[in-house]
Design a protein around this motif. Structure first.
Motif, PDB file in Angstrom:
ATOM      1  N   GLY A   1      88.740  53.654  66.096  1.00  0.00           N
ATOM      2  CA  GLY A   1      87.343  53.683  66.478  1.00  0.00           C
ATOM      3  C   GLY A   1      86.422  53.629  65.272  1.00  0.00           C
ATOM      4  O   GLY A   1      86.831  53.350  64.143  1.00  0.00           O
ATOM      5  N   LYS A   2      85.154  53.881  65.491  1.00  0.00           N
ATOM      6  CA  LYS A   2      84.130  53.819  64.459  1.00  0.00           C
ATOM      7  C   LYS A   2      83.984  55.202  63.815  1.00  0.00           C
ATOM      8  O   LYS A   2      83.604  56.169  64.483  1.00  0.00           O
ATOM      9  N   TYR A   3      84.302  55.273  62.521  1.00  0.00           N
ATOM     10  CA  TYR A   3      84.361  56.585  61.862  1.00  0.00           C
ATOM     11  C   TYR A   3      83.813  56.487  60.453  1.00  0.00           C
ATOM     12  O   TYR A   3      84.146  55.568  59.701  1.00  0.00           O
ATOM     13  N   LEU A   4      82.963  57.472  60.089  1.00  0.00           N
ATOM     14  CA  LEU A   4      82.424  57.568  58.744  1.00  0.00           C
ATOM     15  C   LEU A   4      82.844  58.916  58.150  1.00  0.00           C
ATOM     16  O   LEU A   4      82.318  59.965  58.547  1.00  0.00           O
ATOM     17  N   PRO A   5      83.801  58.915  57.203  1.00  0.00           N
ATOM     18  CA  PRO A   5      84.207  60.172  56.574  1.00  0.00           C
ATOM     19  C   PRO A   5      83.411  60.425  55.300  1.00  0.00           C
ATOM     20  O   PRO A   5      83.282  59.545  54.444  1.00  0.00           O
ATOM     21  N   ILE A   6      82.860  61.621  55.163  1.00  0.00           N
ATOM     22  CA  ILE A   6      82.186  62.036  53.942  1.00  0.00           C
ATOM     23  C   ILE A   6      82.916  63.275  53.425  1.00  0.00           C
ATOM     24  O   ILE A   6      82.913  64.326  54.084  1.00  0.00           O
ATOM     25  N   GLN A   7      83.588  63.100  52.299  1.00  0.00           N
ATOM     26  CA  GLN A   7      84.405  64.167  51.725  1.00  0.00           C
ATOM     27  C   GLN A   7      85.344  64.764  52.782  1.00  0.00           C
ATOM     28  O   GLN A   7      85.445  65.987  52.938  1.00  0.00           O
ATOM     29  N   SER A   8      86.001  63.885  53.493  1.00  0.00           N
ATOM     30  CA  SER A   8      86.927  64.308  54.556  1.00  0.00           C
ATOM     31  C   SER A   8      88.270  63.628  54.337  1.00  0.00           C
ATOM     32  O   SER A   8      88.325  62.406  54.147  1.00  0.00           O
TER      33      SER A   8
ATOM     34  N   LEU B   1      81.620  58.327  64.931  1.00  0.00           N
ATOM     35  CA  LEU B   1      82.019  59.695  64.616  1.00  0.00           C
ATOM     36  C   LEU B   1      81.864  59.903  63.119  1.00  0.00           C
ATOM     37  O   LEU B   1      82.307  59.078  62.314  1.00  0.00           O
ATOM     38  N   VAL B   2      81.225  61.011  62.716  1.00  0.00           N
ATOM     39  CA  VAL B   2      81.004  61.343  61.309  1.00  0.00           C
ATOM     40  C   VAL B   2      81.529  62.752  61.059  1.00  0.00           C
ATOM     41  O   VAL B   2      81.257  63.673  61.834  1.00  0.00           O
ATOM     42  N   THR B   3      82.282  62.915  59.970  1.00  0.00           N
ATOM     43  CA  THR B   3      82.668  64.262  59.547  1.00  0.00           C
ATOM     44  C   THR B   3      82.258  64.450  58.093  1.00  0.00           C
ATOM     45  O   THR B   3      82.320  63.524  57.292  1.00  0.00           O
ATOM     46  N   ILE B   4      81.862  65.677  57.771  1.00  0.00           N
ATOM     47  CA  ILE B   4      81.421  66.006  56.417  1.00  0.00           C
ATOM     48  C   ILE B   4      82.217  67.214  55.934  1.00  0.00           C
ATOM     49  O   ILE B   4      82.229  68.269  56.592  1.00  0.00           O
ATOM     50  N   GLY B   5      82.905  67.038  54.806  1.00  0.00           N
ATOM     51  CA  GLY B   5      83.602  68.150  54.197  1.00  0.00           C
ATOM     52  C   GLY B   5      84.703  68.738  55.046  1.00  0.00           C
ATOM     53  O   GLY B   5      84.905  69.959  55.039  1.00  0.00           O
TER      54      GLY B   5
END
Length: 359
Positions: free
Chosen positions: A295-302, A315-319
């Motif tokens: 799927g569409k996912y943006l990881p930030i420090q993940s 979907l976005v996750t941070i840390g």
């Protein structure tokens, strides 16, 4: 004649909702370019024809299954009216097969398995048929040599070898073991006497029906009423009425743990049961951060995430690290990987709150 019964999003569905507005995992493209149901069907080519294939699913998914499996005659895609676990599903399938072919042999296949080699799979199934030719009243299951101490799989304890059927790595079953805790799973693997229970079975339709009548007579009273209505205008009403009255049980509890003559063939192929989210992690190529994504996912420090979503929902996750994030049409799950087994608690809570539309 060999008949295939594919279990596709009916009684055995777990972790993916099976409501009117969402698809179970068997109908999704989780591994490769085809759905799990389609790859299960492909695995049977040259072994069982589409005309000899029966698909058991949820009644709300019948049309979707027919679209994915146009080669299977529409009347052989059967919708269960409600969830009553695998024994009732298999009993209904066996009745359908026995009515058409009293000597028919059933190969029961969940549609949520990943198997790496179709040729090895088919050769193993032919070995199962040899065991039945030698002993027609036998039940055959297929074990997988464990590659790690899995808590999410059941186990089969191998007994004495069967040496007179010309089948390699065939054994009598000493016992079936439910999903163990980590310590017990490690003991099973260390002993070398246990295989994972694949949930793939082979037997004569008449054999499993006789066993169910012996061990589950109340269930079979309902199944026999349904069977008597097959081919008549009253069949849909009878199926709904009688199936609802069944006290659901798994086929393992209803028959496998009680039957006196069960054989296990240790399968040579690589196998995984996509019954958990971590299975997706094992079967998906990770990105440079170790994230396994659909799927569409943006990881930030993940890092080391398992993320399941859709291309039209970001979907976005941070840390975050070592988490499972799953988004479907009607539910979202967020959990640490090591807590995945507690999804069972979620199921109990949803049932207690009567939120079963999310199961």
């Amino acid at each position: 004649m060999l008949h295939a019964v594919i279990m596709a999003g009916g009684s055995g569905t777990r972790f993916w909702p099976a409501s009117r507005n969402s698809y179970p995992k068997q109908l999704l493209k989780l591994v490769g370019d085809k759905t799990m149901l389609q790859t299960t069907m492909d695995r049977l080519q040259g072994l069982v024809s589409a005309e000899q294939t029966l698909v058991m699913t949820n009644q709300h998914l019948v049309e979707q299954v027919r679209q994915q499996m146009p080669e299977v005659p529409p009347e052989q895609i059967v919708g269960e009216p409600m969830k009553r676990d695998t024994a009732a599903c298999i009993a209904l399938a066996a009745s359908l097969i026995a009515n058409a072919d009293p000597n028919g042999v059933m190969l029961v296949l969940p549609a949520d398995h990943v198997i790496d080699t179709d040729e090895q799979f088919q050769n193993c199934m032919r070995s199962g048929m040899k065991l039945l030719e030698q002993s027609p009243d036998r039940i055959v299951t297929f074990g997988i040599r464990p590659s790690y101490a899995a808590e999410s799989f059941g186990y089969v304890q191998r007994g004495e070898a069967i040496t007179d059927a010309g089948v390699p790595k065939a054994f009598r079953v000493a016992s079936f073991r439910e999903k163990p805790n980590q310590q017990t799973a490690e003991q099973y693997v260390t002993s070398g006497a246990y295989d994972w229970n694949s949930g793939i079975f082979m037997w004569r339709a008449a054999t499993i029906l006789e066993a169910l009548r012996r061990y589950e007579p109340a269930m079979m009273k309902r199944i026999d009423a349904i069977s008597a209505a097959m081919g008549t205008p009253s069949f849909p009403v009878t199926l709904q009425r009688e199936f609802e009255k069944i006290d659901g049980r798994s086929i393992d509890y209803a028959v496998m743990e009680r039957y006196p003559d069960v054989a296990v063939i240790e399968a040579p192929f690589q196998w995984d049961d996509v019954g958990s989210w971590q299975a997706i992690g094992r079967l998906t190529e990770p990105d440079e951060q170790g994230n396994c994504v659909r799927g569409k996912y943006l990881p930030i420090q993940s890092q080391r995430m398992i993320v399941m979503g859709k291309e039209d929902h970001l979907l976005v996750t941070i840390g975050m690290q070592d988490m499972i994030v799953v988004h479907t049409d009607n539910a979202t799950l967020i959990a640490p990987k090591q807590e995945e087994e507690r999804v069972r608690e979620v199921v109990k809570q949803l049932q207690a709150r009567d939120w079963t539309e999310f199961l």
